[in-house]
Design a protein around this motif. Structure first.
Motif, PDB file in Angstrom:
ATOM      1  N   THR A 188      34.195  57.938  31.087  1.00 49.78           N
ATOM      2  CA  THR A 188      34.426  57.824  29.644  1.00 49.78           C
ATOM      3  C   THR A 188      35.734  57.099  29.361  1.00 49.78           C
ATOM      4  O   THR A 188      35.792  56.225  28.476  1.00 49.78           O
ATOM      5  N   ALA A 189      36.776  57.442  30.121  1.00 49.47           N
ATOM      6  CA  ALA A 189      38.072  56.776  29.929  1.00 49.47           C
ATOM      7  C   ALA A 189      37.984  55.290  30.248  1.00 49.47           C
ATOM      8  O   ALA A 189      38.525  54.438  29.518  1.00 49.47           O
ATOM      9  N   ALA A 190      37.291  54.958  31.348  1.00 44.81           N
ATOM     10  CA  ALA A 190      37.140  53.549  31.733  1.00 44.81           C
ATOM     11  C   ALA A 190      36.330  52.782  30.680  1.00 44.81           C
ATOM     12  O   ALA A 190      36.641  51.639  30.337  1.00 44.81           O
ATOM     13  N   GLU A 222      37.444  49.554  28.547  1.00 43.87           N
ATOM     14  CA  GLU A 222      36.641  48.322  28.513  1.00 43.87           C
ATOM     15  C   GLU A 222      36.258  47.964  27.077  1.00 43.87           C
ATOM     16  O   GLU A 222      36.276  46.790  26.688  1.00 43.87           O
ATOM     17  N   ALA A 223      35.903  48.985  26.299  1.00 41.46           N
ATOM     18  CA  ALA A 223      35.520  48.741  24.900  1.00 41.46           C
ATOM     19  C   ALA A 223      36.690  48.177  24.106  1.00 41.46           C
ATOM     20  O   ALA A 223      36.515  47.271  23.267  1.00 41.46           O
ATOM     21  N   ALA A 224      37.891  48.700  24.368  1.00 36.67           N
ATOM     22  CA  ALA A 224      39.071  48.189  23.666  1.00 36.67           C
ATOM     23  C   ALA A 224      39.361  46.743  24.052  1.00 36.67           C
ATOM     24  O   ALA A 224      39.697  45.901  23.193  1.00 36.67           O
ATOM     25  N   ALA A 225      39.212  46.437  25.355  1.00 38.99           N
ATOM     26  CA  ALA A 225      39.445  45.062  25.811  1.00 38.99           C
ATOM     27  C   ALA A 225      38.417  44.111  25.208  1.00 38.99           C
ATOM     28  O   ALA A 225      38.751  42.982  24.793  1.00 38.99           O
ATOM     29  N   PHE A 226      37.161  44.557  25.150  1.00 40.47           N
ATOM     30  CA  PHE A 226      36.117  43.717  24.553  1.00 40.47           C
ATOM     31  C   PHE A 226      36.377  43.489  23.071  1.00 40.47           C
ATOM     32  O   PHE A 226      36.204  42.373  22.553  1.00 40.47           O
TER      33      PHE A 226
END
Length: 289
Positions: free
Chosen positions: A117-119, A123-127
């Motif tokens: 979930t943390a990863a 990833e969602a924030a980077a996207f």
């Protein structure tokens, strides 16, 4: 004692014949009757004592064999009970080990969900950041193409959109452009002389627009695939946690039941051992007597 009673009865009966009539109320007759009853009772008690004696002697002859069989059966039973206790204790130890492993596995599954979930959030924030940048760049390129096609390049270069494009070309996101094209666009956006015509600049921008959209589509596809993969992994781990939780509950119950069973068997073994010791002592006394 019996002989004395018989003698006394004979004596009284003899005297009775010489001195008394057939009067039933004669006191001596009462004494004789009483003594006769005593004689019968004494004989009956003697017979009972004799029967008990013969019975005891019979038991002394046969009881030790029966008692020996009982002792041997108890010893065999104790051996079987000891084996059952040993097997139950081994099963208890294995169950505790399985319980510990199930608890470790459940903890690991929960940790995997937390880490995944943390990863995913990272990833969602980077996207999201990349998408915002690409959306802004794509919008700027489209505005630049429109401005150049209208012949208002000069006014466009004074806009914030032009500066945004310039920043994009200077950032790492422009690494996939050919160096010559990138330099021509930077010169154009800096309002410097370029070797390219306006039509060629528009062509470069259109190519850049296509590549930006392709990059955005690729990032979006990767994001969607990552979301799907993460959801699948988390769903699998949640199912695993449910299964492990049921297993842990079952193992805890089994540990409790085995503990109670072992305690009961040990109690039975202790009671049987005490009874066996008493039987052995009794048998030894019979042999002495």
């Amino acid at each position: 004692m019996t002989a004395r009673i018989l003698f006394l009865i004979a004596f009284l009966q003899g005297g009775e014949g010489r001195e008394l009539s057939s009067n039933a109320a004669n006191p001596i007759r009462k004494v004789v009757t009483m003594l006769q009853h005593m004689q019968a009772k004494v004989q009956e008690e003697g017979e009972k004592d004799t029967a008990l004696y013969h019975k005891f002697m019979c038991y002394c002859k046969t009881g030790d064999a029966e008692l020996q069989k009982s002792i041997e059966a108890a010893q065999t039973g104790n051996g079987d009970l000891e084996n059952k206790i040993k097997a139950a204790e081994e099963q208890l130890a294995q169950t505790k080990q399985d319980l510990k492993q199930a608890q470790i596995d459940r903890f690991a599954a929960k940790e995997a969900i937390a880490e995944t979930t943390a990863a995913r959030e990272k990833e969602a924030a980077a996207f999201a950041k990349e998408k915002d940048e690409l959306d802004a760049t794509i919008a700027g390129i489209e505005k630049a193409i429109t401005a150049l096609q209208r012949g208002s390049a000069g006014s466009f270069l004074q806009t914030a959109t032009a500066q945004l494009l310039k920043h994009a070309l200077l950032s790492k996101s422009s690494d996939f452009f050919e160096e010559g094209d990138r330099q021509e666009l930077l010169s154009f956006l800096s309002n410097k002389e370029t070797s390219e015509s306006v039509g060629e600049i528009i062509g470069i921008l259109k190519q850049m627009l296509v590549e930006m959209k392709q990059r955005l589509q690729g990032s979006t596809d990767a994001e969607n695939a990552s979301i799907k993969s993460t959801d699948k992994l988390i769903a699998a781990k949640k199912k695993e946690i449910v299964v492990l939780t049921k297993m842990i509950e079952a193992k805890l119950t089994k540990v409790g039941n085995l503990g109670v069973s072992i305690a009961q068997m040990k109690g039975d073994l202790s009671d049987t051992a005490e009874a066996l010791m008493a039987d052995k002592e009794f048998l030894a006394n019979l042999d002495k007597n």
